[in-house]
Design a protein around this motif. Structure first.
Motif, mmCIF file in Angstrom:
data_model
loop_
_atom_site.group_PDB
_atom_site.id
_atom_site.type_symbol
_atom_site.label_atom_id
_atom_site.label_comp_id
_atom_site.label_asym_id
_atom_site.label_seq_id
_atom_site.Cartn_x
_atom_site.Cartn_y
_atom_site.Cartn_z
ATOM 1 N N VAL A 107 0.847 -1.191 0.000
ATOM 2 C CA VAL A 107 0.000 0.000 0.000
ATOM 3 C C VAL A 107 0.890 1.252 0.000
ATOM 4 O O VAL A 107 1.520 1.567 1.006
ATOM 5 C CB VAL A 107 -0.937 0.011 1.220
ATOM 6 N N PRO A 108 0.940 1.949 -1.150
ATOM 7 C CA PRO A 108 1.743 3.175 -1.211
ATOM 8 C C PRO A 108 0.933 4.421 -0.861
ATOM 9 O O PRO A 108 -0.296 4.413 -0.945
ATOM 10 C CB PRO A 108 2.180 3.219 -2.674
ATOM 11 N N THR A 109 1.639 5.478 -0.470
ATOM 12 C CA THR A 109 1.017 6.780 -0.247
ATOM 13 C C THR A 109 1.825 7.822 -1.015
ATOM 14 O O THR A 109 3.026 7.674 -1.199
ATOM 15 C CB THR A 109 0.997 7.161 1.245
ATOM 16 N N LYS A 110 1.133 8.852 -1.468
ATOM 17 C CA LYS A 110 1.791 9.880 -2.267
ATOM 18 C C LYS A 110 1.755 11.208 -1.524
ATOM 19 O O LYS A 110 0.899 11.430 -0.669
ATOM 20 C CB LYS A 110 1.122 10.002 -3.628
ATOM 21 N N PRO A 111 2.678 12.100 -1.859
ATOM 22 C CA PRO A 111 2.631 13.426 -1.233
ATOM 23 C C PRO A 111 1.430 14.215 -1.749
ATOM 24 O O PRO A 111 1.055 14.087 -2.910
ATOM 25 C CB PRO A 111 3.944 14.077 -1.661
ATOM 26 N N GLU A 112 0.844 15.005 -0.879
ATOM 27 C CA GLU A 112 -0.261 15.874 -1.271
ATOM 28 C C GLU A 112 0.326 17.193 -1.742
ATOM 29 O O GLU A 112 1.257 17.707 -1.154
ATOM 30 C CB GLU A 112 -1.210 16.099 -0.091
ATOM 31 N N GLY A 113 -0.187 17.725 -2.802
ATOM 32 C CA GLY A 113 0.312 18.985 -3.319
ATOM 33 C C GLY A 113 1.542 18.802 -4.188
ATOM 34 O O GLY A 113 2.069 17.693 -4.329
ATOM 35 N N ALA A 114 1.991 19.905 -4.768
ATOM 36 C CA ALA A 114 3.132 19.870 -5.686
ATOM 37 C C ALA A 114 4.455 19.947 -4.923
ATOM 38 O O ALA A 114 4.524 20.518 -3.841
ATOM 39 C CB ALA A 114 3.035 21.034 -6.657
ATOM 40 N N ILE A 115 5.476 19.360 -5.527
ATOM 41 C CA ILE A 115 6.837 19.407 -4.991
ATOM 42 C C ILE A 115 7.574 20.476 -5.803
ATOM 43 O O ILE A 115 7.704 20.365 -7.032
ATOM 44 C CB ILE A 115 7.554 18.045 -5.134
ATOM 45 N N ALA A 116 8.050 21.500 -5.137
ATOM 46 C CA ALA A 116 8.713 22.619 -5.805
ATOM 47 C C ALA A 116 10.043 22.189 -6.425
ATOM 48 O O ALA A 116 10.653 21.208 -5.975
ATOM 49 C CB ALA A 116 8.961 23.741 -4.797
ATOM 50 N N PRO A 117 10.514 22.891 -7.440
ATOM 51 C CA PRO A 117 11.825 22.592 -8.019
ATOM 52 C C PRO A 117 12.912 22.616 -6.939
ATOM 53 O O PRO A 117 12.953 23.521 -6.107
ATOM 54 C CB PRO A 117 12.040 23.720 -9.026
ATOM 55 N N GLY A 118 13.729 21.568 -6.909
ATOM 56 C CA GLY A 118 14.811 21.458 -5.923
ATOM 57 C C GLY A 118 14.389 20.859 -4.595
ATOM 58 O O GLY A 118 15.224 20.517 -3.769
ATOM 59 N N ALA A 119 13.085 20.704 -4.364
ATOM 60 C CA ALA A 119 12.588 20.184 -3.085
ATOM 61 C C ALA A 119 12.535 18.651 -3.097
ATOM 62 O O ALA A 119 12.448 18.026 -4.147
ATOM 63 C CB ALA A 119 11.202 20.744 -2.788
ATOM 64 N N LYS A 120 12.587 18.083 -1.886
ATOM 65 C CA LYS A 120 12.474 16.627 -1.728
ATOM 66 C C LYS A 120 11.033 16.245 -1.426
ATOM 67 O O LYS A 120 10.274 17.031 -0.865
ATOM 68 C CB LYS A 120 13.363 16.141 -0.571
ATOM 69 N N GLY A 121 10.704 15.016 -1.776
ATOM 70 C CA GLY A 121 9.402 14.455 -1.466
ATOM 71 C C GLY A 121 9.571 12.980 -1.136
ATOM 72 O O GLY A 121 10.654 12.419 -1.311
ATOM 73 N N THR A 122 8.500 12.345 -0.650
ATOM 74 C CA THR A 122 8.563 10.922 -0.324
ATOM 75 C C THR A 122 7.330 10.192 -0.829
ATOM 76 O O THR A 122 6.230 10.747 -0.857
ATOM 77 C CB THR A 122 8.682 10.678 1.199
ATOM 78 N N ILE A 123 7.565 8.951 -1.221
ATOM 79 C CA ILE A 123 6.485 8.011 -1.526
ATOM 80 C C ILE A 123 6.550 6.975 -0.409
ATOM 81 O O ILE A 123 7.546 6.263 -0.273
ATOM 82 C CB ILE A 123 6.703 7.297 -2.887
#
Length: 157
Positions: free
Chosen positions: A91-107
């Motif tokens: 079961v994966p989850t995604k970040p809510e909203g946009a990830i800005a250029p240069g920013a980190k995110g997680t799945i």
């Protein structure tokens, strides 16, 4: 006796200096690797630190939560549209909203560790990343069976 103590002190200093130099070399190497930049893309981009998570060998019913970390290497916001596991046990989850250029995110991903044995599963990520609108990530590992209770007699078939 003074010569022996002096010789011992010189030897200890020499070893400590040698170890410090080895540590500095390792730090410089790590700094060099950290400074390697990901290629920039025109549009939204997505580069993962690791595309495979290896759980290794873990206990039955252990914590199955892990995270894929990525960076937006583009010049426009990255939007993760959906994440889909290859089966109901992933079961994966995604970040809510946009990830800005240069920013980190997680799945995020949670694997059901109540299933004993080896596993290899995938997570499909759909986004607006230029050139890779669909990205497949992998999780793998082995879940150990529960150990028999101490003093228990094995059941024979």
């Amino acid at each position: 006796m003074k010569k022996l103590i002096l010789l011992a002190a010189i030897t200890v200093f020499s070893v400590a200096t040698s170890n410090a130099q080895t540590a500095k070399k390792a730090t410089k190497k790590a700094d060099t690797l950290a400074k390697v930049e990901t290629p920039k893309v025109d549009g939204a981009g997505m580069v993962f630190e690791n595309e495979t998570i290896d759980y290794g060998t873990i206990a039955h019913n252990a914590d199955g939560k892990r995270e894929f970390v990525f960076v937006n290497n583009g010049n426009k916001p990255l939007t993760i549209e959906s994440t889909q596991g290859s089966c109901g046990c992933t079961v994966p989850t995604k970040p809510e909203g946009a990830i800005a250029p240069g920013a980190k995110g997680t799945i995020g991903v949670k694997y059901a560790t109540d299933r004993v044995g080896a596993f290899t599963k995938t997570v499909t990520v759909k986004s607006n990343a230029t050139g890779q609108e669909t990205k497949v990530l992998t999780i793998k590992g082995t879940i150990l069976p529960d150990a028999p209770a101490e003093g228990a007699t094995p059941v024979k078939s």
